[in-house]
Scaffold this motif. Structure first.
Motif, PDB file in Angstrom:
ATOM      1  N   ASP A  48       1.265  -5.358  -8.693  1.00 48.96           N
ATOM      2  CA  ASP A  48       1.892  -6.354  -9.561  1.00 48.96           C
ATOM      3  C   ASP A  48       2.898  -7.217  -8.809  1.00 48.96           C
ATOM      4  O   ASP A  48       2.903  -8.426  -8.961  1.00 48.96           O
ATOM      5  CB  ASP A  48       2.563  -5.644 -10.742  1.00 48.96           C
ATOM      6  CG  ASP A  48       3.089  -6.600 -11.787  1.00 48.96           C
ATOM      7  OD1 ASP A  48       2.437  -7.636 -12.026  1.00 48.96           O
ATOM      8  OD2 ASP A  48       4.145  -6.318 -12.359  1.00 48.96           O
ATOM      9  N   ILE A  55       0.781  -0.873 -10.715  1.00 49.09           N
ATOM     10  CA  ILE A  55       0.446  -0.339 -12.024  1.00 49.09           C
ATOM     11  C   ILE A  55      -0.882   0.387 -11.854  1.00 49.09           C
ATOM     12  O   ILE A  55      -1.946  -0.220 -11.855  1.00 49.09           O
ATOM     13  CB  ILE A  55       0.364  -1.452 -13.082  1.00 49.09           C
ATOM     14  CG1 ILE A  55       1.687  -2.227 -13.122  1.00 49.09           C
ATOM     15  CG2 ILE A  55       0.009  -0.868 -14.440  1.00 49.09           C
ATOM     16  CD1 ILE A  55       1.635  -3.489 -13.940  1.00 49.09           C
ATOM     17  N   ALA A  77       2.704   1.479   0.054  1.00 43.14           N
ATOM     18  CA  ALA A  77       2.183   1.572  -1.315  1.00 43.14           C
ATOM     19  C   ALA A  77       0.756   2.110  -1.328  1.00 43.14           C
ATOM     20  O   ALA A  77       0.393   2.903  -2.208  1.00 43.14           O
ATOM     21  CB  ALA A  77       2.250   0.218  -1.993  1.00 43.14           C
ATOM     22  N   SER A 102       5.597  -3.149  -6.885  1.00 48.03           N
ATOM     23  CA  SER A 102       5.243  -2.536  -8.154  1.00 48.03           C
ATOM     24  C   SER A 102       3.729  -2.388  -8.232  1.00 48.03           C
ATOM     25  O   SER A 102       3.008  -3.377  -8.120  1.00 48.03           O
ATOM     26  CB  SER A 102       5.742  -3.386  -9.316  1.00 48.03           C
ATOM     27  OG  SER A 102       5.247  -2.895 -10.543  1.00 48.03           O
TER      28      SER A 102
END
Length: 82
Positions: A11, A4, A32, A2
């Motif tokens: 996260d 943000i 990512a 995750s």
């Protein structure tokens, strides 16, 4: 995983304990960051995750102590320049 983006924060990045040391977390992090738009990213790394992030060129900004259920837990705010 995750991210943000507004806060430039990674996260969550977890793998199941049965799959450690197989490169899965590395692949997730690489994926990512591949299209990440900012020039820096931050994460709060646990004591267990700290070495992983250090190996990926994150630097420790500060050490934190967090109280959870009457236990003091240590984590690290870390930053990576991209």
């Amino acid at each position: 995983i995750s991210i943000i983006s507004y806060y430039k924060m990674l996260d969550l990045l977890y793998t199941h304990p049965n799959f450690t040391k197989q490169g899965l977390a590395q692949n997730l992090l690489d994926f990512a960051l591949k299209n990440y738009i900012h020039k820096e990213i931050y994460t709060f790394a646990s004591l267990n995750a700290k070495d992983f992030f250090l190996k990926n060129n994150f630097k420790i900004v500060r050490e934190n102590e967090v109280k959870r259920n009457d236990q003091i837990l240590k984590n690290f705010l870390m930053k990576k320049e991209i």
